[in-house]
Design an enzyme around this catalytic site. Structure first.
Site, short mmCIF file in Angstrom:
data_model
loop_
_atom_site.label_atom_id
_atom_site.label_comp_id
_atom_site.label_asym_id
_atom_site.label_seq_id
_atom_site.Cartn_x
_atom_site.Cartn_y
_atom_site.Cartn_z
N LYS A 249 6.53 2.80 3.69
CA LYS A 249 7.77 3.10 4.43
C LYS A 249 8.99 2.86 3.55
O LYS A 249 9.87 3.70 3.46
CB LYS A 249 7.88 2.20 5.69
CG LYS A 249 6.72 2.28 6.63
CD LYS A 249 6.88 1.35 7.82
CE LYS A 249 6.89 -0.13 7.50
NZ LYS A 249 5.62 -0.68 6.98
N ARG B 72 8.87 -2.06 16.51
CA ARG B 72 7.52 -2.52 16.20
C ARG B 72 6.78 -3.03 17.40
O ARG B 72 5.65 -3.53 17.27
CB ARG B 72 7.60 -3.71 15.25
CG ARG B 72 7.59 -3.34 13.87
CD ARG B 72 7.42 -4.59 13.06
NE ARG B 72 8.14 -4.33 11.87
CZ ARG B 72 7.68 -4.54 10.67
NH1 ARG B 72 6.52 -5.08 10.48
NH2 ARG B 72 8.39 -4.23 9.63
N ARG C 265 2.37 -5.67 -4.97
CA ARG C 265 3.78 -5.25 -4.91
C ARG C 265 4.71 -6.27 -5.58
O ARG C 265 4.53 -7.47 -5.44
CB ARG C 265 4.22 -5.09 -3.45
CG ARG C 265 5.73 -4.85 -3.35
CD ARG C 265 6.18 -4.49 -1.99
NE ARG C 265 5.64 -5.34 -0.97
CZ ARG C 265 5.64 -5.02 0.34
NH1 ARG C 265 6.16 -3.89 0.74
NH2 ARG C 265 5.12 -5.84 1.21
N ARG D 259 6.72 -11.08 -2.79
CA ARG D 259 7.02 -11.55 -1.44
C ARG D 259 6.05 -12.62 -0.96
O ARG D 259 4.85 -12.53 -1.20
CB ARG D 259 7.00 -10.36 -0.46
CG ARG D 259 8.36 -9.73 -0.27
CD ARG D 259 8.30 -8.43 0.45
NE ARG D 259 7.65 -8.45 1.75
CZ ARG D 259 7.61 -7.40 2.57
NH1 ARG D 259 8.20 -6.28 2.22
NH2 ARG D 259 7.01 -7.48 3.73
N ARG E 279 -0.70 -9.89 9.06
CA ARG E 279 0.25 -8.78 9.27
C ARG E 279 -0.46 -7.53 9.79
O ARG E 279 0.07 -6.83 10.64
CB ARG E 279 1.00 -8.49 7.96
CG ARG E 279 2.02 -9.58 7.65
CD ARG E 279 2.44 -9.55 6.20
NE ARG E 279 3.14 -8.32 5.85
CZ ARG E 279 3.26 -7.88 4.60
NH1 ARG E 279 2.72 -8.55 3.60
NH2 ARG E 279 3.94 -6.79 4.37
P1 AP5 Z 1 6.23 -0.27 0.43
O1 AP5 Z 1 6.95 1.01 0.33
O2 AP5 Z 1 6.94 -1.51 0.06
O3 AP5 Z 1 5.52 -0.39 1.87
P2 AP5 Z 1 6.09 -0.71 3.31
O4 AP5 Z 1 5.44 0.23 4.25
O5 AP5 Z 1 7.58 -0.77 3.26
O6 AP5 Z 1 5.43 -2.12 3.50
P3 AP5 Z 1 6.08 -3.50 4.01
O7 AP5 Z 1 5.14 -4.58 3.55
O8 AP5 Z 1 7.50 -3.62 3.60
O9 AP5 Z 1 5.96 -3.31 5.53
P4 AP5 Z 1 5.96 -4.44 6.56
O10 AP5 Z 1 6.05 -3.63 7.79
O11 AP5 Z 1 4.81 -5.37 6.50
O12 AP5 Z 1 7.15 -5.37 6.11
P5 AP5 Z 1 8.68 -5.43 6.51
O13 AP5 Z 1 9.47 -5.79 5.32
O14 AP5 Z 1 9.05 -4.23 7.28
O15 AP5 Z 1 4.91 -0.12 -0.48
C1 AP5 Z 1 3.97 -1.19 -0.61
C2 AP5 Z 1 3.36 -1.17 -2.01
O16 AP5 Z 1 2.59 0.01 -2.17
C3 AP5 Z 1 4.41 -1.16 -3.15
O17 AP5 Z 1 3.95 -1.93 -4.21
C4 AP5 Z 1 4.50 0.33 -3.53
O18 AP5 Z 1 4.86 0.50 -4.89
C5 AP5 Z 1 3.07 0.82 -3.25
N1 AP5 Z 1 3.06 2.21 -2.78
C6 AP5 Z 1 3.94 2.82 -1.94
N2 AP5 Z 1 3.59 4.10 -1.72
C7 AP5 Z 1 2.44 4.30 -2.44
C8 AP5 Z 1 1.56 5.42 -2.64
N3 AP5 Z 1 1.82 6.59 -2.03
N4 AP5 Z 1 0.48 5.26 -3.42
C9 AP5 Z 1 0.22 4.05 -4.03
N5 AP5 Z 1 1.00 2.97 -3.90
C10 AP5 Z 1 2.10 3.09 -3.11
O19 AP5 Z 1 8.68 -6.66 7.52
C11 AP5 Z 1 8.45 -7.97 7.04
C12 AP5 Z 1 8.48 -8.96 8.18
O20 AP5 Z 1 9.78 -8.93 8.81
C13 AP5 Z 1 7.49 -8.70 9.33
O21 AP5 Z 1 6.21 -9.21 9.05
C14 AP5 Z 1 8.21 -9.43 10.48
O22 AP5 Z 1 8.01 -10.82 10.41
C15 AP5 Z 1 9.68 -9.11 10.22
N6 AP5 Z 1 10.13 -7.89 10.91
C16 AP5 Z 1 10.54 -6.74 10.32
N7 AP5 Z 1 10.86 -5.82 11.24
C17 AP5 Z 1 10.65 -6.39 12.46
C18 AP5 Z 1 10.77 -5.93 13.79
N8 AP5 Z 1 11.16 -4.68 14.07
N9 AP5 Z 1 10.46 -6.79 14.79
C19 AP5 Z 1 10.06 -8.04 14.52
N10 AP5 Z 1 9.90 -8.54 13.28
C20 AP5 Z 1 10.19 -7.71 12.24
MG MG Z 2 9.00 -2.27 3.49
#
Ligand code: AP5
Ligand code: MG
Length: 221
Positions: free
Chosen positions: A15, A90, A128, A162, A173
Site C-alpha cells: 500500500k 481498517r 523492509r 520498524r 498483524r
Molecule cells: P509497503 O509498501 O511498505 O507495504 P504496506 O502495505 O504499506 O505495509 P505496512 O506494513 O505499512 O502495512 P500495515 O497495514 O501493517 O502498517 P501501517 O503502517 O499501515 O511494502 C512492504 C515491503 O514490501 C517493503 O519492503 C517494500 O519494498 C516491499 N514491496 C512492496 N511492493 C512490492 C512488490 N510488488 N514486490 C515485492 N516487494 C514489494 O500501520 C501500522 C500500525 O499502525 C498498525 O499495526 C496499527 O497499530 C496502526 N494503525 C494504522 N492505521 C490504523 C487504523 N486505521 N486503525 C487503527 N490502527 C491503525
Molecule cells: Mg505502509
C-alpha cells in the site's frame, strides 16, 4: 470528480509503496495512518505513549482516535480534491465513520484491494527498511539500497527497521488484519465500490494498473 481512494491490503501488501508512487507522479496526496502514528514517536504525551505501545504490539489504535486524526488531516487544503487513504479504514466502525466523512466532503469512496497471499508477506515485512528523511521504502530482498543500510537519496541517514516488522509481530498483524479488516472487502464489494489489483507483480506493473484505474475513474490530477 474528486474521490476518496481507499487502499486496502494486508500488512506488507505494498500500500505504502504504491501510494507514494501515486503521490509523486500524479500529485494525489497519500494519507497513511500508520505513518502518522509513527510520527508521534517523539511526542511526550499520554496519547503518544499509548499509540507507541499499540503499534509495537501489532494491534489497532482505537477507532475514535484514528478517525479524529484522519478527519483533521483530510480537512487541510491539499485534500480539497482526490486523496488516497493508505491503511484507513481498517475496521467496520471506521468504514462507517468514513461514510459520514465522504458525505460531508461530497466525495464518493472507491476502494482498491492490493491482493497478496499471506505466504509472500513475511519476507516483505521482515526485509523492509525505510529512510527516516524522505520515507522511501526499501527491502533487503526485493529492493535493496545501493549502499547497505543507507538511503540512495540520503546516504547520511541510516535506514530504519520498524519495531513491528519482526516475525512475531507480523503474525499478530496478519491476525489483526484477518479479523478486523478483511470484512471490509465484502462491505465495499457488496456496494460495488471495490476493485482489485494483483499485488504479487513488480511494483511498476502494479502502479500502471492503479494509474489506469484512477484515469478511468477520472481522478488523476
Ligand atoms: P509497503 O509498501 O511498505 O507495504 P504496506 O502495505 O504499506 O505495509 P505496512 O506494513 O505499512 O502495512 P500495515 O497495514 O501493517 O502498517 P501501517 O503502517 O499501515 O511494502 C512492504 C515491503 O514490501 C517493503 O519492503 C517494500 O519494498 C516491499 N514491496 C512492496 N511492493 C512490492 C512488490 N510488488 N514486490 C515485492 N516487494 C514489494 O500501520 C501500522 C500500525 O499502525 C498498525 O499495526 C496499527 O497499530 C496502526 N494503525 C494504522 N492505521 C490504523 C487504523 N486505521 N486503525 C487503527 N490502527 C491503525
Ligand atoms: Mg505502509
Amino acid at each position: 470528480m474528486s474521490k476518496i481512494i481507499v487502499l486496502i491490503g494486508a500488512p506488507g501488501a505494498g500500500k505504502g509503496t504504491q501510494a507514494r508512487l501515486l503521490q509523486e507522479r500524479l500529485g494525489v496526496p497519500q494519507i497513511s495512518t500508520g505513518d502518522m502514528f509513527r510520527e508521534m514517536k517523539d511526542a511526550d504525551t499520554p496519547l503518544a505513549k499509548e499509540v507507541r505501545e499499540i503499534l509495537a504490539s501489532g494491534k489497532l489504535v482505537p477507532d475514535e482516535v484514528t478517525f479524529e486524526m484522519v478527519k483533521e488531516r483530510t480537512a487541510r487544503d491539499d485534500c480539497k480534491g482526490t486523496y488516497i487513504l493508505d491503511g484507513f479504514p481498517r475496521t467496520p466502525v471506521q468504514a462507517e465513520m468514513l461514510e459520514q466523512l465522504s458525505e460531508e466532503q461530497g466525495k464518493p469512496i472507491s476502494a482498491i484491494l492490493v491482493d497478496v497471499s499471506f505466504d509472500d508477506l513475511e519476507k516483505r515485512l521482515t526485509g523492509r527498511r525505510s529512510c527516516p528523511v524522505c520515507g522511501e521504502i526499501y527491502n533487503i530482498h526485493f529492493k535493496a539500497p545501493k549502499q547497505e543500510g543507507r538511503c540512495d537519496l540520503h546516504p547520511e541517514a541510516e535506514l530504519l527497521h520498524r519495531a513491528d516488522d519482526t516475525s512475531e509481530k507480523v503474525t499478530v498483524r496478519l491476525e489483526t488484519y484477518e479479523e478486523n479488516t478483511k470484512p471490509l472487502l465484502e462491505y465495499y464489494e457488496k456496494s460495488g465500490r471495490l476493485q482489485k489489483v494483483d499485488g504479487k507483480r513488480l511494483p511498476e506493473e502494479i502502479y500502471k494498473e492503479l494509474e489506469s484505474l484512477l484515469a478511468v475513474n477520472n481522478v488523476a490530477a
